[in-house]
Design a protein around this motif. Structure first.
Motif, mmCIF file in Angstrom:
data_model
loop_
_atom_site.group_PDB
_atom_site.id
_atom_site.type_symbol
_atom_site.label_atom_id
_atom_site.label_comp_id
_atom_site.label_asym_id
_atom_site.label_seq_id
_atom_site.Cartn_x
_atom_site.Cartn_y
_atom_site.Cartn_z
ATOM 1 N N UNK A 29 -2.410 0.825 5.840
ATOM 2 C CA UNK A 29 -2.954 1.151 4.517
ATOM 3 C C UNK A 29 -2.383 2.467 4.004
ATOM 4 N N UNK A 30 -2.281 3.455 4.891
ATOM 5 C CA UNK A 30 -1.722 4.738 4.473
ATOM 6 C C UNK A 30 -0.266 4.593 4.047
ATOM 7 N N UNK A 31 0.489 3.783 4.785
ATOM 8 C CA UNK A 31 1.887 3.576 4.402
ATOM 9 C C UNK A 31 1.986 2.884 3.043
ATOM 10 N N UNK A 32 1.096 1.882 2.812
ATOM 11 C CA UNK A 32 1.105 1.217 1.508
ATOM 12 C C UNK A 32 0.727 2.194 0.399
ATOM 13 N N UNK A 33 -0.303 3.012 0.654
ATOM 14 C CA UNK A 33 -0.702 4.010 -0.350
ATOM 15 C C UNK A 33 0.416 5.012 -0.605
ATOM 16 N N UNK A 34 1.087 5.429 0.479
ATOM 17 C CA UNK A 34 2.196 6.367 0.313
ATOM 18 C C UNK A 34 3.329 5.743 -0.493
ATOM 19 N N UNK A 35 3.596 4.434 -0.237
ATOM 20 C CA UNK A 35 4.647 3.758 -1.003
ATOM 21 C C UNK A 35 4.274 3.688 -2.480
ATOM 22 N N UNK A 38 -6.241 -0.706 17.245
ATOM 23 C CA UNK A 38 -6.118 -1.696 16.175
ATOM 24 C C UNK A 38 -6.557 -1.103 14.841
ATOM 25 N N UNK A 39 -7.709 -0.392 14.867
ATOM 26 C CA UNK A 39 -8.182 0.247 13.631
ATOM 27 C C UNK A 39 -7.187 1.288 13.139
ATOM 28 N N UNK A 40 -6.611 2.047 14.086
ATOM 29 C CA UNK A 40 -5.628 3.060 13.696
ATOM 30 C C UNK A 40 -4.376 2.415 13.103
ATOM 31 N N UNK A 41 -3.956 1.267 13.666
ATOM 32 C CA UNK A 41 -2.776 0.582 13.124
ATOM 33 C C UNK A 41 -3.053 0.053 11.722
ATOM 34 N N UNK A 42 -4.282 -0.496 11.527
ATOM 35 C CA UNK A 42 -4.645 -0.974 10.188
ATOM 36 C C UNK A 42 -4.657 0.182 9.193
#
Length: 273
Positions: A153-159, A145-149
């Motif tokens: 966040x990483x995907x949002x930051x990358x976007x 769950x922590x890894x998915x969160x």
């Protein structure tokens, strides 16, 4: 090499039976591999024979024990297996099935109790292992769950980073285009300036006729005009003089001379311009 090949041929003939041995490339490597397979096959065959012999021996022992128990029932109690009630037969069958499951030699308590204790210990160990696995699974789910969160966040930051990069790239491209335009205009102005300078040089233009020199002369002319204006104002009081005509004429002549000098100086500047 010949001894290994003979052993391989014997093994292949025994394994294939009536079928013909297929052709294969005879090399040291293939012979070694087939010889290892032959040894492994013979070892398994010996193990299978020993196991079958043990099973036959145990079957004979079980038959002998069964015959002995049947004799005990018939001679001691005057009962035969066929005369037993159905419930008793079911109990005996269940006891036999449990003995087979527990893998005990006989149905005595001395054999059954250790087997039951062993199974109970195995059950407790399995439950303990299951509890530990449940805890590990729970921890893994939390980590997942922590890894998915974190992944979200990483995907949002990358976007956001991609969008910022696109904006910066557009700005950089615009700056480059502006720079190219400015450089092109500078080159154009430089070329036009050089052409005009060459044209002026071909016409033998003096430095005094340059824009800066003309601006300076224009400023000097304005200063002289102001001085002439102030002199004209100074002459105004002498226009109506009549008491002393000679003195007035002297003053007028002096003023005219100063005015003529200024006019000549102005004409010289104008001609020079």
């Amino acid at each position: 090499m010949c001894e290994k090949m003979q052993k391989v041929n014997r093994w292949l003939a025994a394994a294939l039976g009536d079928e013909a041995v297929p052709q294969f490339e005879v090399t040291a490597r293939t012979v070694d591999i087939l010889e290892q397979l032959a040894r492994s096959s013979e070892s398994r065959c010996r193990h299978a024979r020993l196991l079958a012999e043990d099973r036959r021996q145990k079957a004979a022992e079980y038959l002998a024990d069964g015959a002995h128990l049947q004799d005990v029932l018939v001679q001691g109690l005057g009962m035969s297996f066929a005369s037993l009630p159905k419930a008793c037969v079911d109990y005996v069958s269940s006891l036999v099935d449990n003995s087979l499951v527990l893998a005990v030699r006989d149905t005595s308590l001395c054999s059954l109790m250790p087997a039951l204790n062993r199974l109970t210990g195995e059950l407790l160990e399995a439950e303990k292992s299951e509890t530990q696995l449940d805890r590990e699974l729970l921890n893994l789910r939390k980590k997942l769950s922590a890894a998915l969160v974190l992944r979200g966040q990483l995907q949002a930051d990358m976007s956001k980073t991609r969008q910022a990069q696109m904006v910066e790239s557009a700005k950089a491209e615009e700056h480059l285009l502006n720079m190219d335009f400015v450089q092109a205009k500078a080159k154009e102005i430089q070329s036009r300036r050089e052409a005009q300078e060459a044209q002026l040089a071909s016409r033998n233009m003096k430095e005094s006729l340059s824009h800066g020199a003309l601006v300076g002369l224009s400023e000097e002319v304005n200063v002289l005009k102001k001085q002439i204006g102030s002199l004209k104002k100074n002459l105004e009081p002498f226009v109506d003089l009549s008491a002393s005509p000679s003195l007035a004429r002297v003053k007028i002549e002096e003023a005219k001379r100063e005015l003529a000098a200024l006019d000549s100086q102005l004409e010289m500047h104008v001609d020079f311009k």
